[in-house]
Scaffold this active site. Structure first.
Site, short mmCIF file in Angstrom:
data_model
loop_
_atom_site.label_atom_id
_atom_site.label_comp_id
_atom_site.label_asym_id
_atom_site.label_seq_id
_atom_site.Cartn_x
_atom_site.Cartn_y
_atom_site.Cartn_z
N ILE A 187 3.46 2.20 6.60
CA ILE A 187 3.45 1.24 6.50
C ILE A 187 3.07 0.14 7.82
CG2 ILE A 187 5.57 0.66 5.63
CD1 ILE A 187 6.99 0.97 8.55
N SER A 188 2.27 -1.02 7.59
CA SER A 188 0.99 -1.63 8.33
C SER A 188 2.33 -2.02 9.69
CB SER A 188 0.95 -3.04 7.43
OG SER A 188 0.21 -2.59 6.61
N THR A 189 3.55 -2.53 9.33
CA THR A 189 4.02 -2.82 10.60
C THR A 189 5.62 -1.91 10.36
OG1 THR A 189 4.93 -4.88 12.16
CG2 THR A 189 4.83 -5.08 9.82
#
Length: 185
Positions: free
Chosen positions: A10-12
């Site tokens: 996940i990106s963040t």
């Protein structure tokens, strides 16, 4: 038949959660799922991906849901594939269905094409971001980036209590470089 290791990214961790990726990977046969948090534009700092690659044995499978979960760069995606194949393991992407074991040139071509798509997507995201910043400047808005998520006061307070940078970083769940940057400000 070897084990299947899942990989999710996940990106963040702000507003995103890897739970659904993990569930699908487990349903597809992953015995363990490795999860990284961060953008897919570079391989450095992807400790869980490195761990998964180290644990692969001959006959094992590294499974990801989409090519962009592995990397948003063609070279990085092919580097990952090469490392998997060197271990005599298989790289399997769920969507689109790609199984790469080093024997099928079409699977490698498909992986390369989707790596290019990821690179294009990354380029378009950056271009939209730049246009948004320029538009804000033209309106007279002051562009300051995203709001701060780290409290400088919390960092200073812990430092005054005698904690070192590594301890502060662990307590606040931030990078050590951020601690140093805030203490220097």
């Amino acid at each position: 038949m070897g084990k299947t290791l899942g990989y999710a990214r996940i990106s963040t961790d702000q507003g995103q959660d890897a739970t659904s990726q993990k569930a699908v990977l487990e349903d597809l046969g992953a015995v363990v799922v490795f999860v990284d948090i961060g953008n897919g534009s570079k391989l450095t700092g992807r400790d869980q991906l490195e761990a998964a690659l180290r644990l692969l044995d001959e006959g094992d499978t590294l499974l990801a849901l989409h090519p962009d979960r592995l990397a948003r760069d063609t070279g990085d995606l092919l580097t990952i594939a090469k490392r998997v194949i060197e271990k005599k393991a298989v790289l399997r992407i769920n969507d689109p269905a790609i199984t790469l074991d080093g024997t099928d040139i079409m699977a490698e071509v498909m992986l390369t094409v989707f790596g290019l798509v990821g690179m294009m997507e990354k380029h378009f995201i950056k271009a939209r971001q730049r246009r948004g910043i320029e538009a804000a400047k033209l309106r007279g808005d002051i562009y300051k980036g995203r709001p701060a998520t780290i409290s400088p006061d919390a960092v200073r307070d812990l430092r005054q209590q005698g904690f070192g940078a590594t301890q502060i970083a662990k307590r606040l769940k931030i990078g050590r470089a951020s601690v140093y940057r805030l203490l220097a400000a």
